[in-house]
Design a protein around this motif. Structure first.
Motif, PDB file in Angstrom:
ATOM      1  N   ASN A 139      31.598  -1.038-121.747  1.00  0.00           N
ATOM      2  CA  ASN A 139      30.528  -0.033-121.703  1.00  0.00           C
ATOM      3  C   ASN A 139      30.888   1.123-120.794  1.00  0.00           C
ATOM      4  N   SER A 140      32.151   1.169-120.338  1.00  0.00           N
ATOM      5  CA  SER A 140      32.602   2.266-119.479  1.00  0.00           C
ATOM      6  C   SER A 140      34.104   2.442-119.648  1.00  0.00           C
ATOM      7  N   ARG A 161      28.679   2.788-125.346  1.00  0.00           N
ATOM      8  CA  ARG A 161      27.740   2.965-124.247  1.00  0.00           C
ATOM      9  C   ARG A 161      26.520   2.073-124.419  1.00  0.00           C
ATOM     10  N   GLN A 272      28.467   0.217-116.821  1.00  0.00           N
ATOM     11  CA  GLN A 272      27.474   1.270-117.038  1.00  0.00           C
ATOM     12  C   GLN A 272      26.115   0.624-116.791  1.00  0.00           C
ATOM     13  N   ALA A 293      31.935   4.780-111.607  1.00  0.00           N
ATOM     14  CA  ALA A 293      31.055   4.364-112.705  1.00  0.00           C
ATOM     15  C   ALA A 293      29.858   5.293-112.849  1.00  0.00           C
ATOM     16  N   GLU A 296      30.915   8.785-114.163  1.00  0.00           N
ATOM     17  CA  GLU A 296      31.311   8.823-115.565  1.00  0.00           C
ATOM     18  C   GLU A 296      30.213   9.418-116.450  1.00  0.00           C
ATOM     19  N   PHE A 297      28.946   9.242-116.075  1.00  0.00           N
ATOM     20  CA  PHE A 297      27.866   9.773-116.920  1.00  0.00           C
ATOM     21  C   PHE A 297      26.835  10.585-116.145  1.00  0.00           C
TER      22      PHE A 297
END
Length: 366
Positions: A139-140, A161, A272, A293, A296-297
């Motif tokens: 998920n990452s 994701r 994530q 982490a 990343e978003f």
């Protein structure tokens, strides 16, 4: 396609949460979905409502060797087209069985390499078995990097994701803080997550104490885990039991997030994190640790991203719940960003990965 998901428990962790979101979406796409688990928990009801076939393994504990025979028997009965393992215990147990039985196997990677450095069974046994998976789904990017270049037989690592039940979150009303004993007119700051070393629990309690001392806000700690007693002892020792509430596992997390003035994550590492994503969807301003982490978003337009220092964290929390418009602007931007992570999209991505894994497995066998 007949899918067998294997997961140790259905309690409050991120993998468990994600499975409870993914399975209904897979059922909606017409898949026959089975879920094997050892212990029930918070997410059992959502899986029951999905129409998936649920199979509780009859074992005494997480380390009961009978888990192999129980799962072997279940695999013989279900005859899945693909086995999807979640969390290290099932990566080892279900992965071993899938390899022995010649069934395509997908391994879920939910964290980054830092999560496995101190654990032999994960760092060595899981890593050795995982190389033979037909696909890894992280998920990452950090999770993907663990397996990139290590997989055998031409298998690949993918990133999907975390998905969110966005409609259900949107339909949830804010909780009444008074029902939790918060004095009328006071605000709340909230943490949601497993109480483990990875969440940097000592720092979390220090931040909670500092935020309560510097404002009229109370602090809500939602979650359970091996460090819960330590957290409660630290809160008592600081004389903050009246302001910091350790609430345990909650089924009304979205309502609490919508009622809170800021969300805090002090994690040292993550994959994530579902809790951060859910706070975004609930429009709760974010104050999070400056780790890869989160970067990343998230960026400074969507969150206050803070070094792992108690004083800096407390200042950021106080700013987030203060009169400045910055936190509200960031929360709006974060909510708009998260609107793309729908369960139907994730289920479609998984289906492509499953079919590719099955075809690759068949070619290898031939």
């Amino acid at each position: 396609m007949r899918i067998l998901h294997c997961i140790p428990t259905l309690t409050s962790g991120g993998a468990e949460r994600q499975l409870s979101v993914l399975v209904p979406a897979q059922r909606a796409r017409g898949a026959e979905v089975h879920v094997a688990y050892a212990r029930p928990g918070l997410h059992l009801a959502a899986l029951q409502a999905s129409g998936a076939s649920l199979h509780q393994l009859e074992i005494g504990s997480s380390h009961d060797p009978r888990i192999f025979t129980a799962l072997w028997s279940l695999v013989s009965s279900v005859r899945p087209d693909i086995v999807h393992s979640w969390l290290p215990q099932m990566d080892i147990v279900a992965g071993s069985i899938a390899l022995c039985r010649g069934i395509p196997w997908v391994l879920a990677e939910r964290s980054s390499e830092a999560a496995y450095l101190d654990r032999f069974k994960d760092r060595v046994v899981r890593a050795a078995l995982g190389r033979w998976a037909d696909a890894v789904v992280a998920n990452s990017r950090a999770g993907e990097r663990i397996w990139s270049g290590r997989l055998r037989r031409g298998a690949r690592a993918h990133v999907v994701r975390n998905a969110l039940p966005l409609e259900a979150i949107a339909a949830t009303a804010a909780a009444s803080l008074a029902d939790l004993g918060v004095v009328e007119g006071r605000r709340a700051v909230i943490f949601v997550g497993r109480l483990t070393e990875a969440k940097n629990i000592g720092l979390l309690v220090a931040v909670a104490c500092g935020a309560c001392a510097g404002s009229d806000a109370d602090f809500l700690i939602c979650g359970d885990g091996p460090l819960r007693e330590q957290v409660e002892a630290q809160v008592r020792g600081a004389g903050m039991s009246g302001r910091i509430r350790v609430l345990g596992e909650r089924e009304d997390v979205w309502a609490l997030l919508k009622a809170s003035s800021a969300f805090v994550s002090t994690s040292s590492f993550e994959g994530q994190p579902n809790a951060v994503l859910e706070a975004m969807a609930c429009g709760c301003p974010l104050v999070v640790s400056d780790i890869a982490a989160h970067r990343e978003f998230l960026d400074e337009s969507t969150a206050a991203i803070v070094p792992l220092e108690a004083g800096r964290f407390v200042d950021a929390v106080l700013e987030a719940i203060g009169p400045s418009e910055t936190a509200a602007r960031r929360a709006r931007a974060a909510k708009a960003q998260i609107a793309r992570q729908h369960p139907a999209s994730a289920a479609a991505e998984y289906e492509v990965i499953y079919r590719e894994a099955v075809l690759r497995h068949q070619r290898c066998v031939e």
